[in-house]
Design a protein around this motif. Structure first.
Motif, PDB file in Angstrom:
ATOM      1  N   ASP A   1     -17.719  14.558  78.372  1.00 36.12           N
ATOM      2  CA  ASP A   1     -16.734  15.474  77.802  1.00 36.12           C
ATOM      3  C   ASP A   1     -15.532  14.760  77.201  1.00 36.12           C
ATOM      4  OD1 ASP A   1     -15.514  14.528  80.102  1.00 36.12           O
ATOM      5  OD2 ASP A   1     -15.413  16.471  81.102  1.00 36.12           O
ATOM      6  N   ASP A   2     -15.525  13.422  77.255  1.00 32.90           N
ATOM      7  CA  ASP A   2     -14.377  12.670  76.724  1.00 32.90           C
ATOM      8  C   ASP A   2     -14.646  12.100  75.342  1.00 32.90           C
ATOM      9  OD1 ASP A   2     -16.317  10.963  77.986  1.00 32.90           O
ATOM     10  OD2 ASP A   2     -14.917   9.298  77.754  1.00 32.90           O
ATOM     11  N   LEU A   3     -15.867  12.314  74.812  1.00 32.16           N
ATOM     12  CA  LEU A   3     -16.259  11.668  73.564  1.00 32.16           C
ATOM     13  C   LEU A   3     -16.565  12.679  72.474  1.00 32.16           C
ATOM     14  CD1 LEU A   3     -18.748   8.950  74.915  1.00 32.16           C
ATOM     15  CD2 LEU A   3     -16.305   8.681  74.422  1.00 32.16           C
ATOM     16  N   THR A   4     -16.299  12.285  71.249  1.00 30.30           N
ATOM     17  CA  THR A   4     -16.783  13.043  70.101  1.00 30.30           C
ATOM     18  C   THR A   4     -18.269  12.741  69.939  1.00 30.30           C
ATOM     19  OG1 THR A   4     -16.376  11.255  68.533  1.00 30.30           O
ATOM     20  CG2 THR A   4     -14.529  12.766  68.981  1.00 30.30           C
ATOM     21  N   PRO A   5     -18.997  13.565  69.196  1.00 27.88           N
ATOM     22  CA  PRO A   5     -20.414  13.254  68.960  1.00 27.88           C
ATOM     23  C   PRO A   5     -20.629  11.866  68.360  1.00 27.88           C
ATOM     24  CG  PRO A   5     -19.966  15.507  68.333  1.00 27.88           C
ATOM     25  CD  PRO A   5     -18.627  14.892  68.652  1.00 27.88           C
ATOM     26  N   GLU A   6     -19.751  11.474  67.444  1.00 25.27           N
ATOM     27  CA  GLU A   6     -19.886  10.156  66.820  1.00 25.27           C
ATOM     28  C   GLU A   6     -19.677   9.047  67.851  1.00 25.27           C
ATOM     29  OE1 GLU A   6     -19.165  13.250  63.987  1.00 25.27           O
ATOM     30  OE2 GLU A   6     -17.937  12.611  65.696  1.00 25.27           O
ATOM     31  N   ASP A   7     -18.634   9.207  68.668  1.00 20.64           N
ATOM     32  CA  ASP A   7     -18.377   8.207  69.696  1.00 20.64           C
ATOM     33  C   ASP A   7     -19.522   8.139  70.707  1.00 20.64           C
ATOM     34  OD1 ASP A   7     -15.997   7.277  68.747  1.00 20.64           O
ATOM     35  OD2 ASP A   7     -14.739   8.516  70.034  1.00 20.64           O
ATOM     36  N   PHE A   8     -20.082   9.298  71.032  1.00 25.35           N
ATOM     37  CA  PHE A   8     -21.161   9.337  72.007  1.00 25.35           C
ATOM     38  C   PHE A   8     -22.345   8.498  71.528  1.00 25.35           C
ATOM     39  CE2 PHE A   8     -25.137  11.343  73.495  1.00 25.35           C
ATOM     40  CZ  PHE A   8     -24.986  11.130  74.861  1.00 25.35           C
TER      41      PHE A   8
ATOM     42  N   PHE B   1     -21.202  -0.579  80.589  1.00 22.05           N
ATOM     43  CA  PHE B   1     -20.758   0.798  80.400  1.00 22.05           C
ATOM     44  C   PHE B   1     -19.592   0.784  79.418  1.00 22.05           C
ATOM     45  CE2 PHE B   1     -22.482   0.746  84.705  1.00 22.05           C
ATOM     46  CZ  PHE B   1     -23.161   1.949  84.820  1.00 22.05           C
ATOM     47  N   VAL B   2     -19.265   1.963  78.930  1.00 21.31           N
ATOM     48  CA  VAL B   2     -17.990   2.159  78.209  1.00 21.31           C
ATOM     49  C   VAL B   2     -17.189   3.164  79.011  1.00 21.31           C
ATOM     50  CG1 VAL B   2     -16.871   3.037  76.130  1.00 21.31           C
ATOM     51  CG2 VAL B   2     -18.909   1.575  75.942  1.00 21.31           C
ATOM     52  N   THR B   3     -15.978   2.787  79.396  1.00 20.09           N
ATOM     53  CA  THR B   3     -15.158   3.641  80.256  1.00 20.09           C
ATOM     54  C   THR B   3     -14.671   4.886  79.519  1.00 20.09           C
ATOM     55  OG1 THR B   3     -13.145   2.407  79.685  1.00 20.09           O
ATOM     56  CG2 THR B   3     -14.384   1.672  81.617  1.00 20.09           C
ATOM     57  N   ARG B   4     -14.158   5.819  80.283  1.00 20.06           N
ATOM     58  CA  ARG B   4     -13.689   7.089  79.731  1.00 20.06           C
ATOM     59  C   ARG B   4     -12.628   6.866  78.654  1.00 20.06           C
ATOM     60  NH1 ARG B   4     -14.709  11.673  83.306  1.00 20.06           N
ATOM     61  NH2 ARG B   4     -13.348  12.775  81.885  1.00 20.06           N
ATOM     62  N   ARG B   5     -12.737   7.641  77.579  1.00 24.35           N
ATOM     63  CA  ARG B   5     -11.697   7.570  76.545  1.00 24.35           C
ATOM     64  C   ARG B   5     -10.398   8.194  77.040  1.00 24.35           C
ATOM     65  NH1 ARG B   5     -10.909   6.567  71.282  1.00 24.35           N
ATOM     66  NH2 ARG B   5     -13.046   6.281  70.555  1.00 24.35           N
ATOM     67  N   ASN B   6     -10.490   9.160  77.939  1.00 26.43           N
ATOM     68  CA  ASN B   6      -9.293   9.864  78.422  1.00 26.43           C
ATOM     69  C   ASN B   6      -8.859   9.355  79.789  1.00 26.43           C
ATOM     70  OD1 ASN B   6     -11.492  10.871  79.797  1.00 26.43           O
ATOM     71  ND2 ASN B   6     -10.950  13.035  79.552  1.00 26.43           N
TER      72      ASN B   6
ATOM     73  N   ALA C   1      -8.861   2.589  79.212  1.00 22.26           N
ATOM     74  CA  ALA C   1      -9.616   3.592  78.470  1.00 22.26           C
ATOM     75  C   ALA C   1     -10.507   2.969  77.398  1.00 22.26           C
ATOM     76  CB  ALA C   1      -8.655   4.592  77.823  1.00 22.26           C
ATOM     77  N   PHE C   2     -11.730   3.504  77.281  1.00 19.07           N
ATOM     78  CA  PHE C   2     -12.672   3.186  76.207  1.00 19.07           C
ATOM     79  C   PHE C   2     -12.896   1.681  76.083  1.00 19.07           C
ATOM     80  CE2 PHE C   2     -14.367   3.973  71.776  1.00 19.07           C
ATOM     81  CZ  PHE C   2     -15.390   4.799  72.201  1.00 19.07           C
ATOM     82  N   GLN C   3     -13.206   1.056  77.205  1.00 18.47           N
ATOM     83  CA  GLN C   3     -13.475  -0.375  77.246  1.00 18.47           C
ATOM     84  C   GLN C   3     -14.958  -0.617  77.492  1.00 18.47           C
ATOM     85  OE1 GLN C   3     -11.183  -2.655  76.587  1.00 18.47           O
ATOM     86  NE2 GLN C   3      -9.532  -1.137  76.450  1.00 18.47           N
ATOM     87  N   LEU C   4     -15.534  -1.543  76.741  1.00 13.38           N
ATOM     88  CA  LEU C   4     -16.893  -1.999  77.008  1.00 13.38           C
ATOM     89  C   LEU C   4     -16.830  -3.008  78.154  1.00 13.38           C
ATOM     90  CD1 LEU C   4     -19.928  -2.282  76.347  1.00 13.38           C
ATOM     91  CD2 LEU C   4     -19.281  -4.067  74.684  1.00 13.38           C
ATOM     92  N   ILE C   5     -17.437  -2.659  79.276  1.00 15.53           N
ATOM     93  CA  ILE C   5     -17.365  -3.512  80.463  1.00 15.53           C
ATOM     94  C   ILE C   5     -18.771  -3.895  80.926  1.00 15.53           C
ATOM     95  CG2 ILE C   5     -15.178  -2.490  81.167  1.00 15.53           C
ATOM     96  CD1 ILE C   5     -16.711  -0.931  83.329  1.00 15.53           C
TER      97      ILE C   5
END
Length: 509
Positions: A33-40, A399-404, A411-415
């Motif tokens: 629920d934290d991502l846009t379709p494009e981001d997802f 993973f990519v962390t929550r954008r929010n 937020a939004f980090q590739l880990i």
């Protein structure tokens, strides 16, 4: 097709065509629920496991994204702050660090902001368990204080009330009636410590392909010098070493749906891996949420992990747990009669909100060190073996962390933690035969592997697993059983050179 991709295929269709599989012209709900379709779609693509082992992946050296520490490798490598912290964040981190290292004293004391220790305890500070913010170890002998290792205690639920508490999640385990939930081997002046953990080892040699062998030491645990009478005859003992502190805030910001998508408790895909989420009650909402922290994933957040450590390890009350006498029980009246250090003018509890918040902030922002030698041919070969051997079925690379995320730096980090944070059956050899919440005695959370190669540099030892029984990484691998049996057997069957490459990869993390 990777499992997570297969599970989410309907969402891809809906995102690409703007309709459900039933051809209704509405978009299916996003799993995150934290991502846009494009981001997802971007996140799904970048977090797929690679099949190209000729070179390192983009950003692979930055294990924790922008917060990754790029400082030189030293014994302090686990003690740096997130590289992208603001000036205020750096200030709060340093304040939290001073409190993490703070030596607490017994009450009453002239140092009013530092009293409240115990009365029974395992350590006088957070740092004394989490040495250099890294990994604890077993005592070198039974004459030593354990300090960075302790015994959890519990008994089976017997009454209807106790069984209901376990079923609803209001309690994860039933404490031992006299000694509580944890054996404390230290006490304030005038009070007896509860007892001492005693460990004995039995060696077993395992033959490996290529003429090599590895010796595993199987531990047995008991308690000596009991000061308050016998323990319950049905007591269950579980040893725990303090885990590394790095990257905790980022692990908390992995979206819960990403973890749930990896769970397969019934092994519906038949791959032999049946990870499940540890579900822990949130007392504020009355709902169960994913546990992420601790060897059995029994804590939801860094905050709850810290609160429980203050109470159980040091004997300090907080606004969350108001027991000024820590883990003392009603069968220890002298312990309960000791003075405490809570002072109204400083805030509620012996470690009031300001103290707790700074320690939590510090704990969330201990940086993960940068990877080393990611393009070394031996590292890449070891990585290929790790991936194709099935290790990533539990040790999920990224993973990519929550954008929010509540803290923008996380937020939004590739880990790249190399963990799914789920519970897995690790076999009878590693079982502690002690359930916690919905985790059985054979189940353990997949520990993150980032930073594991720096254990010796930071902590001066190479003891691994929940009780430090493994004396090196190869022993830790060979102890794997249960769901990891096939992966372990594959390592046994490797050539000596292949095993060396696998270990070289792990040492690069």
């Amino acid at each position: 097709m990777p499992t997570s991709f297969g599970k989410r295929l309907p969402y891809y269709c809906a995102l690409l065509f703007g309709m459900s599989l039933a051809s209704t012209v509405i978009a299916a709900p996003l799993p995150r629920d934290d991502l846009t379709p494009e981001d997802f779609l971007r996140v799904e693509k970048i977090t797929q496991a690679t099949s190209d082992f000729t070179k390192a992946e983009p950003y692979e050296n930055k294990s924790a994204g922008a917060p990754t520490s790029k400082k030189s490798v030293t014994s302090k490598s686990f003690s740096h702050f997130s590289a992208n912290l603001s000036f205020k964040g750096e200030r709060d981190f340093k304040l939290g660090n001073s409190l993490f290292k703070k030596i607490w004293v017994s009450s009453p004391s002239s140092t009013k902001a530092s009293d409240g220790l115990g009365p029974l305890f395992n350590a006088r500070s957070c740092q004394r368990c989490h040495l250099q913010d890294g990994r604890g170890h077993p005592p070198e002998s039974n004459d030593d204080l354990a300090t960075s290792m302790f015994l959890r205690l519990s008994v089976p639920p017997r009454t209807d009330v106790e069984k209901q508490a376990i079923n609803t999640g209001t309690q994860l385990r039933i404490p031992e009636p006299t000694y509580g939930g944890q054996l404390q081997d230290q006490a304030v002046t005038g009070l007896l410590a509860e007892g001492k953990m005693h460990i004995s080892y039995e060696e077993e040699v395992i033959a490996l392909n290529g003429g090599e062998s590895v010796s595993l030491r199987k531990p047995s645990y008991s308690v000596t010098q009991l000061a308050y009478g016998d323990m319950d005859p049905d007591v269950m003992l579980s040893p725990r070493v303090a885990p590394p502190m790095i990257g905790l805030g980022l692990l908390e910001e992995i979206h819960e749906q990403d973890l749930l998508d990896l769970a397969d408790p019934e092994d519906s895909d038949g791959d032999g891996i049946s990870g499940k989420a540890s579900m822990v009650l949130n007392p504020e909402t009355g709902q169960k949420e994913i546990g992420r922290f601790g060897w059995k994933a029994s804590n939801r957040t860094v905050h709850t992990q810290s609160v429980n450590a203050f109470a159980g390890d040091i004997g300090l009350s907080t606004p969350d747990i108001a027991a000024h006498w820590g883990d003392c029980t009603s069968n220890q009246p002298k312990c309960l009669s000791q003075p405490h250090g809570s002072q109204n003018n400083l805030g509620e509890g012996e470690a009031p909100k300001k103290v707790l918040d700074l320690v939590v902030f510090y704990s969330k922002n201990l940086a993960v060190p940068a990877r080393r030698n990611v393009n070394d041919p031996k590292v890449l070969k070891g990585k290929e073996l790790f991936y194709t051997n099935g290790c990533i079925s539990c040790h999920k690379p990224k993973f990519v962390t929550r954008r929010n995320a509540a803290q923008k730096e996380l937020a939004f980090q590739l880990i790249w933690p190399y963990s799914d944070l789920l519970l897995h059956d690790m076999g009878e050899g590693l079982s502690d035969n002690r359930p916690v919440g919905n985790a059985s005695g054979r189940e353990w959370r997949t520990p993150p592997l980032w930073g594991i190669g720096l254990t010796e540099k930071v902590n001066g030892h190479t003891y691994f697993l929940h009780d430090g029984r493994a004396r090196n990484l190869l022993e830790a691998i060979i102890w794997h059983g249960g769901e990891a049996t096939q992966a372990r057997d594959n390592v046994v069957a490797m050539t000596p050179e292949e095993r060396k490459s696998l270990i070289t990869f792990l040492e690069s993390l």
